[in-house]
Write a protein that holds these residues in place. Structure first.
Motif, PDB file in Angstrom:
ATOM      1  N   GLN A 183       0.858  -1.182   0.000  1.00  0.00           N
ATOM      2  CA  GLN A 183       0.000   0.000   0.000  1.00  0.00           C
ATOM      3  C   GLN A 183       0.894   1.231   0.000  1.00  0.00           C
ATOM      4  O   GLN A 183       2.064   1.150   0.372  1.00  0.00           O
ATOM      5  N   VAL A 184       0.322   2.336  -0.411  1.00  0.00           N
ATOM      6  CA  VAL A 184       1.078   3.581  -0.495  1.00  0.00           C
ATOM      7  C   VAL A 184       0.384   4.629   0.361  1.00  0.00           C
ATOM      8  O   VAL A 184      -0.846   4.667   0.440  1.00  0.00           O
ATOM      9  N   ARG A 185       1.194   5.440   1.015  1.00  0.00           N
ATOM     10  CA  ARG A 185       0.680   6.533   1.835  1.00  0.00           C
ATOM     11  C   ARG A 185       1.426   7.800   1.451  1.00  0.00           C
ATOM     12  O   ARG A 185       2.637   7.890   1.633  1.00  0.00           O
ATOM     13  N   PRO A 186       0.695   8.776   0.892  1.00  0.00           N
ATOM     14  CA  PRO A 186       1.370  10.028   0.548  1.00  0.00           C
ATOM     15  C   PRO A 186       1.686  10.834   1.806  1.00  0.00           C
ATOM     16  O   PRO A 186       0.890  10.864   2.737  1.00  0.00           O
ATOM     17  N   GLU A 187       2.868  11.418   1.819  1.00  0.00           N
ATOM     18  CA  GLU A 187       3.259  12.311   2.914  1.00  0.00           C
ATOM     19  C   GLU A 187       4.084  13.437   2.313  1.00  0.00           C
ATOM     20  O   GLU A 187       5.209  13.202   1.860  1.00  0.00           O
ATOM     21  N   ALA A 188       3.509  14.638   2.320  1.00  0.00           N
ATOM     22  CA  ALA A 188       4.144  15.815   1.710  1.00  0.00           C
ATOM     23  C   ALA A 188       4.501  15.495   0.263  1.00  0.00           C
ATOM     24  O   ALA A 188       3.639  15.133  -0.518  1.00  0.00           O
ATOM     25  N   GLN A 189       5.788  15.603  -0.091  1.00  0.00           N
ATOM     26  CA  GLN A 189       6.243  15.353  -1.459  1.00  0.00           C
ATOM     27  C   GLN A 189       6.614  13.888  -1.702  1.00  0.00           C
ATOM     28  O   GLN A 189       7.063  13.535  -2.780  1.00  0.00           O
ATOM     29  N   THR A 190       6.437  13.049  -0.700  1.00  0.00           N
ATOM     30  CA  THR A 190       6.916  11.667  -0.747  1.00  0.00           C
ATOM     31  C   THR A 190       5.747  10.690  -0.713  1.00  0.00           C
ATOM     32  O   THR A 190       4.704  10.984  -0.157  1.00  0.00           O
ATOM     33  N   ARG A 191       5.959   9.538  -1.314  1.00  0.00           N
ATOM     34  CA  ARG A 191       5.007   8.429  -1.218  1.00  0.00           C
ATOM     35  C   ARG A 191       5.706   7.311  -0.467  1.00  0.00           C
ATOM     36  O   ARG A 191       6.768   6.843  -0.882  1.00  0.00           O
ATOM     37  N   LEU A 192       5.106   6.889   0.639  1.00  0.00           N
ATOM     38  CA  LEU A 192       5.693   5.846   1.469  1.00  0.00           C
ATOM     39  C   LEU A 192       4.973   4.526   1.227  1.00  0.00           C
ATOM     40  O   LEU A 192       3.739   4.468   1.236  1.00  0.00           O
ATOM     41  N   TYR A 193       5.751   3.479   1.031  1.00  0.00           N
ATOM     42  CA  TYR A 193       5.213   2.154   0.738  1.00  0.00           C
ATOM     43  C   TYR A 193       5.413   1.229   1.927  1.00  0.00           C
ATOM     44  O   TYR A 193       6.421   1.298   2.629  1.00  0.00           O
ATOM     45  N   SER A 194       4.432   0.348   2.120  1.00  0.00           N
ATOM     46  CA  SER A 194       4.521  -0.664   3.177  1.00  0.00           C
ATOM     47  C   SER A 194       3.757  -1.903   2.730  1.00  0.00           C
ATOM     48  O   SER A 194       2.968  -1.860   1.780  1.00  0.00           O
ATOM     49  N   ILE A 195       3.984  -2.996   3.419  1.00  0.00           N
ATOM     50  CA  ILE A 195       3.301  -4.251   3.097  1.00  0.00           C
ATOM     51  C   ILE A 195       1.849  -4.137   3.550  1.00  0.00           C
ATOM     52  O   ILE A 195       1.574  -3.752   4.682  1.00  0.00           O
ATOM     53  N   ALA A 196       0.933  -4.481   2.659  1.00  0.00           N
ATOM     54  CA  ALA A 196      -0.495  -4.384   2.944  1.00  0.00           C
ATOM     55  C   ALA A 196      -1.120  -5.746   3.258  1.00  0.00           C
ATOM     56  O   ALA A 196      -2.090  -5.819   3.994  1.00  0.00           O
ATOM     57  N   ASP A 197      -0.578  -6.796   2.690  1.00  0.00           N
ATOM     58  CA  ASP A 197      -1.180  -8.127   2.790  1.00  0.00           C
ATOM     59  C   ASP A 197      -0.499  -8.932   3.900  1.00  0.00           C
ATOM     60  O   ASP A 197       0.704  -9.195   3.827  1.00  0.00           O
ATOM     61  N   PRO A 198      -1.242  -9.335   4.928  1.00  0.00           N
ATOM     62  CA  PRO A 198      -0.626 -10.112   6.006  1.00  0.00           C
ATOM     63  C   PRO A 198      -0.061 -11.451   5.533  1.00  0.00           C
ATOM     64  O   PRO A 198       0.877 -11.973   6.135  1.00  0.00           O
ATOM     65  N   HIS A 199      -0.608 -11.991   4.439  1.00  0.00           N
ATOM     66  CA  HIS A 199      -0.059 -13.238   3.907  1.00  0.00           C
ATOM     67  C   HIS A 199       1.341 -13.004   3.339  1.00  0.00           C
ATOM     68  O   HIS A 199       2.234 -13.836   3.500  1.00  0.00           O
ATOM     69  N   VAL A 200       1.535 -11.870   2.689  1.00  0.00           N
ATOM     70  CA  VAL A 200       2.854 -11.517   2.162  1.00  0.00           C
ATOM     71  C   VAL A 200       3.834 -11.332   3.321  1.00  0.00           C
ATOM     72  O   VAL A 200       4.971 -11.812   3.266  1.00  0.00           O
ATOM     73  N   ALA A 201       3.394 -10.667   4.374  1.00  0.00           N
ATOM     74  CA  ALA A 201       4.253 -10.484   5.550  1.00  0.00           C
ATOM     75  C   ALA A 201       4.646 -11.841   6.137  1.00  0.00           C
ATOM     76  O   ALA A 201       5.813 -12.048   6.498  1.00  0.00           O
ATOM     77  N   ALA A 202       3.707 -12.764   6.201  1.00  0.00           N
ATOM     78  CA  ALA A 202       4.001 -14.095   6.740  1.00  0.00           C
ATOM     79  C   ALA A 202       4.992 -14.854   5.850  1.00  0.00           C
ATOM     80  O   ALA A 202       5.894 -15.529   6.347  1.00  0.00           O
ATOM     81  N   ILE A 203       4.830 -14.726   4.527  1.00  0.00           N
ATOM     82  CA  ILE A 203       5.769 -15.373   3.597  1.00  0.00           C
ATOM     83  C   ILE A 203       7.167 -14.802   3.786  1.00  0.00           C
ATOM     84  O   ILE A 203       8.150 -15.545   3.846  1.00  0.00           O
ATOM     85  N   LEU A 204       7.270 -13.479   3.901  1.00  0.00           N
ATOM     86  CA  LEU A 204       8.578 -12.852   4.103  1.00  0.00           C
ATOM     87  C   LEU A 204       9.203 -13.274   5.427  1.00  0.00           C
ATOM     88  O   LEU A 204      10.406 -13.533   5.495  1.00  0.00           O
TER      89      LEU A 204
END
Length: 120
Positions: A82-103
Motif C-alpha cells: 500500500q502507499v501513503r502520501p506524505e508531503a512530497q513523498t510516497r511511502l510504501y509498506s506491506i499491505a497483505d498479512p499473507h505476504v508479511a508471513a511469507i517474508l
C-alpha cells in the motif's frame, strides 16, 4: 489478484491444510509469481522493516526510479503493498498479512542466525 481477502472464508473449518490450499492454489500461485522476482523480493524485505520511500528503494536496489516504480505498480496491483502520501513523498509498506508471513518465513529460512545480523 487484487482481492481484499484472497483465501476462502473461514479456512480453519474447511478441512485439512491440503483442502485449504486446493481451494486457494490459484491465488497463492499468483502471489508467489509476483514475489518471485529478485528486486521485488528485496523491496518487500525492506518494507517488512517499515515504510520506505521510492528514493530509498532506488538507493537500496541500484535500479532506476522508473524500474522501481514499475515493480511497485506490480506489487500494488497484486495487493501486496500500500502507499501513503506524505508531503512530497510516497511511502510504501506491506499491505497483505499473507505476504508479511511469507517474508517472515523466508527470513527465518534464509536469514542469518539470531544475533548475527549486521547492525543497522
Amino acid at each position: 489478484m487484487n482481492d481484499d481477502r484472497p483465501f476462502t472464508e473461514d479456512s480453519s473449518t474447511s478441512g485439512s491444510a491440503l483442502d485449504v490450499l486446493q481451494d486457494n492454489a490459484e491465488v497463492v500461485a499468483g502471489m508467489l509469481r509476483v514475489l518471485a522476482h529478485r528486486d521485488r523480493l528485496l523491496m518487500l524485505c525492506r518494507m517488512s522493516e517499515g515504510e520506505v520511500s521510492v528514493g530509498q528503494l532506488v538507493e537500496m536496489t541500484g535500479l532506476a526510479q522508473s524500474s522501481v516504480s514499475q515493480h511497485l505498480a506490480v506489487l500494488r496491483e497484486a495487493g501486496a503493498v500500500q502507499v501513503r502520501p506524505e508531503a512530497q513523498t510516497r511511502l510504501y509498506s506491506i499491505a497483505d498479512p499473507h505476504v508479511a508471513a511469507i517474508l517472515n518465513a523466508l527470513c527465518a529460512a534464509y536469514g542469518p542466525p539470531p544475533g548475527k545480523r549486521a547492525a543497522a
